[in-house]
Write an enzyme that holds these catalytic residues in place. Structure first.
Site, mmCIF file in Angstrom:
data_model
loop_
_atom_site.group_PDB
_atom_site.id
_atom_site.type_symbol
_atom_site.label_atom_id
_atom_site.label_comp_id
_atom_site.label_asym_id
_atom_site.label_seq_id
_atom_site.Cartn_x
_atom_site.Cartn_y
_atom_site.Cartn_z
ATOM 1 N N SER A 293 1.178 -1.226 -0.318
ATOM 2 C CA SER A 293 0.129 -0.132 -0.223
ATOM 3 C C SER A 293 0.949 1.259 0.142
ATOM 4 O O SER A 293 1.156 1.222 0.902
ATOM 5 C CB SER A 293 -0.739 0.010 1.261
ATOM 6 O OG SER A 293 -1.629 1.325 1.657
HETATM 7 N N1 GSH Z 1 -5.580 9.135 0.443
HETATM 8 C C1 GSH Z 1 -5.827 7.807 1.576
HETATM 9 C C2 GSH Z 1 -6.689 6.577 0.452
HETATM 10 C C3 GSH Z 1 -6.016 4.907 1.372
HETATM 11 C C4 GSH Z 1 -6.531 3.776 0.951
HETATM 12 O O1 GSH Z 1 -7.459 3.944 -0.361
HETATM 13 N N2 GSH Z 1 -6.340 2.704 0.938
HETATM 14 C C5 GSH Z 1 -6.412 1.725 0.585
HETATM 15 C C6 GSH Z 1 -5.227 1.127 0.596
HETATM 16 S S1 GSH Z 1 -3.648 1.476 -0.471
HETATM 17 C C7 GSH Z 1 -7.729 1.176 1.409
HETATM 18 O O2 GSH Z 1 -7.540 1.028 2.013
HETATM 19 N N3 GSH Z 1 -8.226 0.542 0.628
HETATM 20 C C8 GSH Z 1 -10.030 -0.014 1.039
HETATM 21 C C9 GSH Z 1 -11.403 0.933 0.944
HETATM 22 O O3 GSH Z 1 -10.467 1.626 0.502
HETATM 23 O O4 GSH Z 1 -11.913 0.124 1.860
HETATM 24 C C10 GSH Z 1 -4.400 7.592 2.199
HETATM 25 O O5 GSH Z 1 -3.755 8.233 1.393
HETATM 26 O O6 GSH Z 1 -4.261 7.453 3.468
#
Ligand code: GSH
Length: 216
Positions: free
Chosen positions: A11
């Site tokens: 991630s």
């Molecule tokens: N803009 C956020 C993006 C976070 C994000 O979308 N992370 C993804 C993994 S890379 C996630 O948690 N996806 C699962 C979901 O949104 O349910 C940050 O920078 O923390």
């Protein structure tokens, strides 16, 4: 008490937070979530972060998500005034501008190109990759006169952008076309003592994840 970080290998936003924790030597307990298995949708995690994203930190009862907000918080809380996120309003504004560029322009362009085959089962579109390339050209031009993303010092914007760039590379975007980004990237690889421990495993995990979707 060490802070808790909820994260997953591969991630990009988690990688930037892990780099900063290492940089500032902030003790942290890492909790590895398995997103495909739905760990982030469990009620105890949703209590911490109803947006169910990673990374999330829990700093002794203070829960925070959004990686770039976490980066700002960690410097403000644990290393106030550090060049990583300077106090001077103008210098700080340049760092914020680059963090916003990363979040709202660069990563969002990349997401529209790299993720559809995985999350929407639709093919990658070359026009979308061209948009990403245009945004990377802008970053490349900026690095022609700047040693780091926000000027002459390493800042949290470099850590965020470094995680992004490594992710686009692992997704199969040809990074050889950006000479200044490549020099900056190479310099960071040698300057950041935690780079080798954190970045190659991130790229390897993503390489495996993206492998079926890369254009031959
Ligand atoms: N803009 C956020 C993006 C976070 C994000 O979308 N992370 C993804 C993994 S890379 C996630 O948690 N996806 C699962 C979901 O949104 O349910 C940050 O920078 O923390």
């Amino acid at each position: 008490m060490p802070i808790d970080l909820y994260e997953m290998l591969g991630s990009a936003p988690c990688l930037s937070v892990k780099m900063l924790l290492n940089h500032l030597k902030i003790p942290a307990n890492l909790h590895h979530l398995n997103l495909p298995a739905g760990d982030h949708l469990k009620p105890e995690y949703l209590k911490l972060n109803p947006m169910h994203t990673i990374p999330t930190i829990n700093d002794n009862g203070f829960a925070l998500w959004e990686s770039r907000t976490i980066l700002r918080y960690l410097v403000n809380q644990y290393a106030p005034g550090n060049d990583l996120y300077p106090n001077d309003p103008k210098k700080r504004a340049i760092v914020d501008r680059m963090l916003d560029f990363d979040l709202g322009t660069l990563y969002s362009a990349a997401a529209q190109w790299m993720y559809p085959p995985i999350f929407k089962k639709t093919p990658r579109e070359p026009e979308k990759e061209k948009v990403l390339s245009d945004k990377l050209q802008l970053f490349d031009q900026l690095l022609a006169t700047n040693r780091y993303a926000a000027g002459e010092h390493l800042t949290i914007a470099d850590l965020s952008l470094l995680a992004s760039v490594n992710t686009f590379y692992a997704a199969g975007h040809n990074m050889d076309q950006y000479q200044n980004i490549k020099s900056w990237w190479n310099r960071l690889e040698h300057e950041l003592p935690y780079y080798k421990e954190l970045v190659p495993p991130h790229v390897d995990a993503l390489n495996a994840w993206f492998a079926p979707y890369k254009q031959k």
